[in-house]
Design a protein around this motif. Structure first.
Motif, PDB file in Angstrom:
ATOM      1  N   MET A   1     -37.864  -7.822 -23.216  1.00 28.69           N
ATOM      2  CA  MET A   1     -38.474  -8.829 -22.363  1.00 28.69           C
ATOM      3  C   MET A   1     -37.851 -10.186 -22.686  1.00 28.69           C
ATOM      4  O   MET A   1     -37.667 -10.537 -23.839  1.00 28.69           O
ATOM      5  CB  MET A   1     -39.995  -8.846 -22.611  1.00 28.69           C
ATOM      6  N   SER A   2     -37.562 -10.949 -21.643  1.00 27.85           N
ATOM      7  CA  SER A   2     -36.955 -12.265 -21.851  1.00 27.85           C
ATOM      8  C   SER A   2     -37.993 -13.254 -22.385  1.00 27.85           C
ATOM      9  O   SER A   2     -39.200 -13.026 -22.279  1.00 27.85           O
ATOM     10  CB  SER A   2     -36.376 -12.790 -20.541  1.00 27.85           C
ATOM     11  N   ASP A   3     -37.496 -14.336 -22.949  1.00 29.55           N
ATOM     12  CA  ASP A   3     -38.399 -15.388 -23.420  1.00 29.55           C
ATOM     13  C   ASP A   3     -39.237 -15.944 -22.277  1.00 29.55           C
ATOM     14  O   ASP A   3     -40.407 -16.270 -22.458  1.00 29.55           O
ATOM     15  CB  ASP A   3     -37.607 -16.514 -24.073  1.00 29.55           C
ATOM     16  N   PHE A   4     -38.625 -16.048 -21.108  1.00 32.12           N
ATOM     17  CA  PHE A   4     -39.360 -16.572 -19.960  1.00 32.12           C
ATOM     18  C   PHE A   4     -40.558 -15.696 -19.627  1.00 32.12           C
ATOM     19  O   PHE A   4     -41.656 -16.183 -19.375  1.00 32.12           O
ATOM     20  CB  PHE A   4     -38.452 -16.666 -18.723  1.00 32.12           C
ATOM     21  N   GLU A   5     -40.349 -14.387 -19.612  1.00 34.97           N
ATOM     22  CA  GLU A   5     -41.432 -13.457 -19.305  1.00 34.97           C
ATOM     23  C   GLU A   5     -42.520 -13.510 -20.363  1.00 34.97           C
ATOM     24  O   GLU A   5     -43.712 -13.503 -20.043  1.00 34.97           O
ATOM     25  CB  GLU A   5     -40.879 -12.040 -19.174  1.00 34.97           C
ATOM     26  N   GLN A   6     -42.124 -13.563 -21.621  1.00 32.45           N
ATOM     27  CA  GLN A   6     -43.094 -13.619 -22.707  1.00 32.45           C
ATOM     28  C   GLN A   6     -43.921 -14.907 -22.647  1.00 32.45           C
ATOM     29  O   GLN A   6     -45.134 -14.878 -22.831  1.00 32.45           O
ATOM     30  CB  GLN A   6     -42.389 -13.495 -24.068  1.00 32.45           C
ATOM     31  N   ILE A   7     -43.255 -16.004 -22.385  1.00 30.31           N
ATOM     32  CA  ILE A   7     -43.952 -17.295 -22.295  1.00 30.31           C
ATOM     33  C   ILE A   7     -44.949 -17.262 -21.135  1.00 30.31           C
ATOM     34  O   ILE A   7     -46.095 -17.696 -21.266  1.00 30.31           O
ATOM     35  CB  ILE A   7     -42.945 -18.451 -22.137  1.00 30.31           C
ATOM     36  N   TYR A   8     -44.527 -16.712 -20.002  1.00 29.84           N
ATOM     37  CA  TYR A   8     -45.426 -16.650 -18.854  1.00 29.84           C
ATOM     38  C   TYR A   8     -46.592 -15.709 -19.116  1.00 29.84           C
ATOM     39  O   TYR A   8     -47.738 -16.000 -18.753  1.00 29.84           O
ATOM     40  CB  TYR A   8     -44.667 -16.222 -17.589  1.00 29.84           C
ATOM     41  N   LYS A   9     -46.325 -14.597 -19.763  1.00 32.21           N
ATOM     42  CA  LYS A   9     -47.378 -13.643 -20.108  1.00 32.21           C
ATOM     43  C   LYS A   9     -48.423 -14.307 -21.009  1.00 32.21           C
ATOM     44  O   LYS A   9     -49.629 -14.138 -20.825  1.00 32.21           O
ATOM     45  CB  LYS A   9     -46.751 -12.444 -20.818  1.00 32.21           C
ATOM     46  N   GLN A  10     -47.975 -15.072 -21.977  1.00 29.35           N
ATOM     47  CA  GLN A  10     -48.886 -15.778 -22.880  1.00 29.35           C
ATOM     48  C   GLN A  10     -49.693 -16.835 -22.118  1.00 29.35           C
ATOM     49  O   GLN A  10     -50.887 -17.000 -22.331  1.00 29.35           O
ATOM     50  CB  GLN A  10     -48.121 -16.426 -24.035  1.00 29.35           C
ATOM     51  N   TYR A  11     -49.006 -17.531 -21.208  1.00 29.43           N
ATOM     52  CA  TYR A  11     -49.663 -18.539 -20.376  1.00 29.43           C
ATOM     53  C   TYR A  11     -50.807 -17.914 -19.578  1.00 29.43           C
ATOM     54  O   TYR A  11     -51.908 -18.456 -19.519  1.00 29.43           O
ATOM     55  CB  TYR A  11     -48.613 -19.170 -19.446  1.00 29.43           C
ATOM     56  N   LYS A  12     -50.571 -16.759 -18.950  1.00 25.82           N
ATOM     57  CA  LYS A  12     -51.607 -16.084 -18.177  1.00 25.82           C
ATOM     58  C   LYS A  12     -52.753 -15.619 -19.066  1.00 25.82           C
ATOM     59  O   LYS A  12     -53.919 -15.754 -18.711  1.00 25.82           O
ATOM     60  CB  LYS A  12     -51.010 -14.902 -17.416  1.00 25.82           C
ATOM     61  N   ALA A  13     -52.430 -15.076 -20.237  1.00 28.52           N
ATOM     62  CA  ALA A  13     -53.469 -14.613 -21.161  1.00 28.52           C
ATOM     63  C   ALA A  13     -54.333 -15.785 -21.626  1.00 28.52           C
ATOM     64  O   ALA A  13     -55.558 -15.682 -21.693  1.00 28.52           O
ATOM     65  CB  ALA A  13     -52.842 -13.891 -22.352  1.00 28.52           C
ATOM     66  N   ASP A  14     -53.698 -16.902 -21.939  1.00 33.51           N
ATOM     67  CA  ASP A  14     -54.439 -18.095 -22.357  1.00 33.51           C
ATOM     68  C   ASP A  14     -55.350 -18.578 -21.231  1.00 33.51           C
ATOM     69  O   ASP A  14     -56.486 -18.992 -21.465  1.00 33.51           O
ATOM     70  CB  ASP A  14     -53.481 -19.215 -22.771  1.00 33.51           C
TER      71      ASP A  14
END
Length: 102
Positions: A1-14
């Protein structure tokens, strides 16, 4: 998974966690929440049920929402009429269309 996807995934979870916290806060402030809906044959919501067991027709629910008595919903004007919708909080399970029927 790219950093972009991981960052967005964390953003949604938060965001989901924050929405849940805000939901609890509003419930504690005395606002009722819509927990179930009744739809007509076309799939339009025609009535709602609150967590206090009250059943409101659509127009009454609009009025209650405008007065700030219902949590997690917005009223907006479109197509020449007022429309009740869930607040866009990122939690799909509390969208009005996804609530159980009564």
């Amino acid at each position: 998974m790219s950093d972009f996807e991981q960052i967005y995934k964390q953003y949604k979870a938060d965001g989901e966690q924050q929405a849940a916290q805000e939901s609890q806060k509003l419930s504690n402030e005395g606002q009722e929440e819509i927990v179930a809906v009744r739809k007509n044959e076309d799939g339009d919501i025609i009535a709602v049920q609150t967590n206090n067991g009250r059943e409101l027709d659509y127009v009454s629910a609009l009025d209650e929402a405008k007065q700030g008595h219902l949590a997690h919903v917005d009223v907006f004007h479109k197509y020449g009429r007022d429309i009740l919708r869930s607040e866009p909080d990122g939690i799909k399970s509390n969208n009005l269309d996804n609530l159980p029927p009564f």
